[in-house]
Design a protein around this motif. Sequence first.
Motif, PDB file in Angstrom:
ATOM      1  N   ALA A  99       0.474  -0.779   0.515  1.00 46.03           N
ATOM      2  CA  ALA A  99      -0.200   0.381  -0.162  1.00 46.03           C
ATOM      3  C   ALA A  99       1.268   0.963   0.062  1.00 46.03           C
ATOM      4  O   ALA A  99       0.613   2.226  -0.551  1.00 46.03           O
ATOM      5  CB  ALA A  99      -1.193   0.238   0.933  1.00 46.03           C
ATOM      6  N   SER A 100       2.142   1.545   0.683  1.00 42.57           N
ATOM      7  CA  SER A 100       2.856   1.761   1.440  1.00 42.57           C
ATOM      8  C   SER A 100       3.154   2.029  -0.864  1.00 42.57           C
ATOM      9  O   SER A 100       4.154   3.503  -1.418  1.00 42.57           O
ATOM     10  CB  SER A 100       4.141   2.184   1.941  1.00 42.57           C
ATOM     11  OG  SER A 100       3.515   2.000   3.266  1.00 42.57           O
ATOM     12  N   ARG A 101       4.084   0.774  -0.905  1.00 42.55           N
ATOM     13  CA  ARG A 101       4.606   1.243  -2.092  1.00 42.55           C
ATOM     14  C   ARG A 101       3.355   2.115  -3.266  1.00 42.55           C
ATOM     15  O   ARG A 101       3.816   3.101  -4.309  1.00 42.55           O
ATOM     16  CB  ARG A 101       5.026   0.180  -3.382  1.00 42.55           C
ATOM     17  CG  ARG A 101       5.615  -0.047  -4.453  1.00 42.55           C
ATOM     18  CD  ARG A 101       6.722   0.990  -4.458  1.00 42.55           C
ATOM     19  NE  ARG A 101       7.071   0.856  -5.551  1.00 42.55           N
ATOM     20  CZ  ARG A 101       8.147   1.744  -6.398  1.00 42.55           C
ATOM     21  NH1 ARG A 101       8.492   2.825  -5.745  1.00 42.55           N
ATOM     22  NH2 ARG A 101       8.561   1.693  -7.580  1.00 42.55           N
ATOM     23  N   VAL A 102       2.109   1.780  -3.561  1.00 44.95           N
ATOM     24  CA  VAL A 102       1.328   2.011  -4.161  1.00 44.95           C
ATOM     25  C   VAL A 102       1.042   3.876  -4.225  1.00 44.95           C
ATOM     26  O   VAL A 102       1.164   4.803  -5.040  1.00 44.95           O
ATOM     27  CB  VAL A 102       0.293   1.183  -4.042  1.00 44.95           C
ATOM     28  CG1 VAL A 102      -1.609   2.133  -5.309  1.00 44.95           C
ATOM     29  CG2 VAL A 102      -0.152  -0.131  -4.589  1.00 44.95           C
ATOM     30  N   HIS A 103       1.165   4.159  -2.756  1.00 41.52           N
ATOM     31  CA  HIS A 103       1.162   5.535  -2.936  1.00 41.52           C
ATOM     32  C   HIS A 103       2.425   6.312  -3.504  1.00 41.52           C
ATOM     33  O   HIS A 103       2.197   7.298  -3.776  1.00 41.52           O
ATOM     34  CB  HIS A 103       1.187   5.861  -0.828  1.00 41.52           C
ATOM     35  CG  HIS A 103       1.349   7.176  -0.655  1.00 41.52           C
ATOM     36  ND1 HIS A 103       2.543   7.871  -0.086  1.00 41.52           N
ATOM     37  CD2 HIS A 103       0.437   8.126   0.136  1.00 41.52           C
ATOM     38  CE1 HIS A 103       2.354   9.422   0.264  1.00 41.52           C
ATOM     39  NE2 HIS A 103       0.491   9.106   0.180  1.00 41.52           N
ATOM     40  N   GLU A 104       3.771   5.818  -2.995  1.00 44.07           N
ATOM     41  CA  GLU A 104       4.959   5.996  -3.845  1.00 44.07           C
ATOM     42  C   GLU A 104       4.201   6.435  -4.512  1.00 44.07           C
ATOM     43  O   GLU A 104       5.319   7.741  -5.829  1.00 44.07           O
ATOM     44  CB  GLU A 104       5.772   5.100  -3.624  1.00 44.07           C
ATOM     45  CG  GLU A 104       5.854   5.649  -1.987  1.00 44.07           C
ATOM     46  CD  GLU A 104       7.821   4.471  -1.498  1.00 44.07           C
ATOM     47  OE1 GLU A 104       7.815   3.862  -2.407  1.00 44.07           O
ATOM     48  OE2 GLU A 104       7.959   4.312  -0.434  1.00 44.07           O
ATOM     49  N   VAL A 112     -18.135  10.708  -2.385  1.00 43.03           N
ATOM     50  CA  VAL A 112     -18.554  11.530  -3.095  1.00 43.03           C
ATOM     51  C   VAL A 112     -17.761  12.488  -2.347  1.00 43.03           C
ATOM     52  O   VAL A 112     -16.985  13.458  -2.460  1.00 43.03           O
ATOM     53  CB  VAL A 112     -19.687  11.512  -2.353  1.00 43.03           C
ATOM     54  CG1 VAL A 112     -20.127  13.352  -3.255  1.00 43.03           C
ATOM     55  CG2 VAL A 112     -20.498  10.857  -3.876  1.00 43.03           C
ATOM     56  N   TRP A 113     -17.950  12.436  -0.464  1.00 46.19           N
ATOM     57  CA  TRP A 113     -17.140  13.069  -0.045  1.00 46.19           C
ATOM     58  C   TRP A 113     -14.841  13.122  -0.191  1.00 46.19           C
ATOM     59  O   TRP A 113     -14.258  14.066  -0.188  1.00 46.19           O
ATOM     60  CB  TRP A 113     -17.055  12.569   1.150  1.00 46.19           C
ATOM     61  CG  TRP A 113     -16.450  13.559   2.645  1.00 46.19           C
ATOM     62  CD1 TRP A 113     -16.581  14.483   3.161  1.00 46.19           C
ATOM     63  CD2 TRP A 113     -14.727  13.113   2.903  1.00 46.19           C
ATOM     64  NE1 TRP A 113     -15.150  14.714   4.411  1.00 46.19           N
ATOM     65  CE2 TRP A 113     -14.862  14.245   4.251  1.00 46.19           C
ATOM     66  CE3 TRP A 113     -13.550  12.209   2.506  1.00 46.19           C
ATOM     67  CZ2 TRP A 113     -13.097  14.634   4.429  1.00 46.19           C
ATOM     68  CZ3 TRP A 113     -12.405  12.548   3.284  1.00 46.19           C
ATOM     69  CH2 TRP A 113     -12.061  12.962   4.196  1.00 46.19           C
ATOM     70  N   ILE A 114     -14.354  12.510  -0.619  1.00 48.79           N
ATOM     71  CA  ILE A 114     -13.213  11.927  -1.243  1.00 48.79           C
ATOM     72  C   ILE A 114     -12.483  12.889  -2.311  1.00 48.79           C
ATOM     73  O   ILE A 114     -11.815  13.881  -2.000  1.00 48.79           O
ATOM     74  CB  ILE A 114     -12.573  10.711  -1.216  1.00 48.79           C
ATOM     75  CG1 ILE A 114     -12.439   9.722  -0.244  1.00 48.79           C
ATOM     76  CG2 ILE A 114     -11.417  10.063  -1.894  1.00 48.79           C
ATOM     77  CD1 ILE A 114     -12.245   7.752  -0.122  1.00 48.79           C
ATOM     78  N   PRO A 165      -8.525  14.204   8.122  1.00 51.44           N
ATOM     79  CA  PRO A 165      -8.826  13.644   8.382  1.00 51.44           C
ATOM     80  C   PRO A 165      -8.887  12.391   7.390  1.00 51.44           C
ATOM     81  O   PRO A 165     -10.281  12.645   6.920  1.00 51.44           O
ATOM     82  CB  PRO A 165      -8.735  13.493   9.661  1.00 51.44           C
ATOM     83  CG  PRO A 165     -10.378  13.731   9.876  1.00 51.44           C
ATOM     84  CD  PRO A 165      -9.662  15.262   8.936  1.00 51.44           C
ATOM     85  N   ILE A 166      -8.310  11.077   6.910  1.00 50.26           N
ATOM     86  CA  ILE A 166      -8.897  10.383   6.185  1.00 50.26           C
ATOM     87  C   ILE A 166      -9.973   9.487   6.717  1.00 50.26           C
ATOM     88  O   ILE A 166      -9.345   9.285   7.851  1.00 50.26           O
ATOM     89  CB  ILE A 166      -7.594   9.067   5.421  1.00 50.26           C
ATOM     90  CG1 ILE A 166      -6.882  10.274   4.871  1.00 50.26           C
ATOM     91  CG2 ILE A 166      -8.291   8.374   4.471  1.00 50.26           C
ATOM     92  CD1 ILE A 166      -5.472   9.457   4.469  1.00 50.26           C
ATOM     93  N   ILE A 209      -6.296   6.316  -1.218  1.00 57.84           N
ATOM     94  CA  ILE A 209      -4.691   6.074  -0.899  1.00 57.84           C
ATOM     95  C   ILE A 209      -5.076   6.971  -2.344  1.00 57.84           C
ATOM     96  O   ILE A 209      -4.020   7.670  -1.898  1.00 57.84           O
ATOM     97  CB  ILE A 209      -3.969   4.846  -2.093  1.00 57.84           C
ATOM     98  CG1 ILE A 209      -4.127   3.657  -0.203  1.00 57.84           C
ATOM     99  CG2 ILE A 209      -2.463   4.988  -2.307  1.00 57.84           C
ATOM    100  CD1 ILE A 209      -3.232   2.518  -1.237  1.00 57.84           C
ATOM    101  N   ASP A 210      -5.552   7.559  -2.807  1.00 60.18           N
ATOM    102  CA  ASP A 210      -5.562   8.262  -4.149  1.00 60.18           C
ATOM    103  C   ASP A 210      -5.828   9.727  -3.199  1.00 60.18           C
ATOM    104  O   ASP A 210      -5.150  10.312  -3.647  1.00 60.18           O
ATOM    105  CB  ASP A 210      -6.899   8.541  -4.923  1.00 60.18           C
ATOM    106  CG  ASP A 210      -6.378   7.385  -6.054  1.00 60.18           C
ATOM    107  OD1 ASP A 210      -5.770   7.044  -6.531  1.00 60.18           O
ATOM    108  OD2 ASP A 210      -7.968   6.603  -7.089  1.00 60.18           O
ATOM    109  N   LEU A 211      -6.184   9.471  -2.371  1.00 63.06           N
ATOM    110  CA  LEU A 211      -6.439  11.195  -1.192  1.00 63.06           C
ATOM    111  C   LEU A 211      -5.384  11.409   0.072  1.00 63.06           C
ATOM    112  O   LEU A 211      -5.132  12.376  -0.207  1.00 63.06           O
ATOM    113  CB  LEU A 211      -7.542  10.709  -0.765  1.00 63.06           C
ATOM    114  CG  LEU A 211      -7.752  11.624   0.872  1.00 63.06           C
ATOM    115  CD1 LEU A 211      -8.108  13.352  -0.029  1.00 63.06           C
ATOM    116  CD2 LEU A 211      -9.328  11.447   1.207  1.00 63.06           C
ATOM    117  N   ALA A 212      -5.123  10.356   0.428  1.00 65.52           N
ATOM    118  CA  ALA A 212      -3.180  10.405   1.151  1.00 65.52           C
ATOM    119  C   ALA A 212      -2.221  10.745   0.076  1.00 65.52           C
ATOM    120  O   ALA A 212      -1.927  11.421   0.346  1.00 65.52           O
ATOM    121  CB  ALA A 212      -2.822   8.868   1.560  1.00 65.52           C
TER     122      ALA A 212
END
Length: 278
Positions: free
Chosen positions: A9-14, A142-144, A177-178, A193-196
């Motif tokens: 998940a961290s790799r996807v974020h990067e 919708v919120w994201i 906050p997420i 993850i897109d939001l983060a």
Amino acid sequence: MADTINSLASRVHELLVANLTSPAASAIPGQGALSTLARALMGAPQGVDVATGFHDVIARATALGPDAAWLVGAAHSGLAALAFRHSQIDRALLHLDAAVTTGFNDCVALHAAPLRPLHDDPRFRAIYQRIRITMADLDELVWIHREIHIMSRDAARASTENIGRHDTGISLLPMAPIPTRVPNTPGILITRIDLAATQTVLQRAIRKADISRAAGNASVSAVSYNWDDARARRDAWRTDDLESQRRQASAARAFVERPGVSTLVIPCPPLGSLIYPS
């Protein structure tokens, strides 16, 4: 080190962060203004092969089994966005189909303006009709997407406010906050993850611009006899006040699940019935 869901998940974020700051990211649905701002302040990433990285995530997440299927979906959705950027519609639809198969269900993103021309493509419609969601999860989607719009607007304003400041403070650009609720469908984790990644890109961009301005001001004030210390103090107070206002506003925007909202997994609302948040 063995792969874990958290490490991938961290790799996807990067990879998403690198993608958001790439020179052509403005062609990705929903990322035009955001990517332009990020590249202007941060510059394009160097030596990051995003496509290869996503393919690597697919292979490694597949090896982890069903619990990591949503990460496969995240990587395929990233590859779909890359293909769309290069007008490779057949490849984009192939990856979108694979993303939906492995959990992607962001039907809100599929209503972004750049994707609307595809709504008449029978292949796209067939893929969309396979997506499943709950009303509770749809509320969060919708919120994201609304939050991404608000964050991009706040970052643009902060960038403008940064011009001409005489103080040496660093702004943090507070973010909402997420959400931490347990989602009804794993695809929500992909959009989180897109939001983060969006939060990371915007905060890094503003921080980099602030550090550059602060360093320049510190250097000039050290050698200038005409440096306006009073203005520097006023700028610092004003910036602190604006940041406090943004912190309160971002906290107030925290996602709150509607009482009694349905958690029944159903097809997404009909294609074309959703309005992309703005």
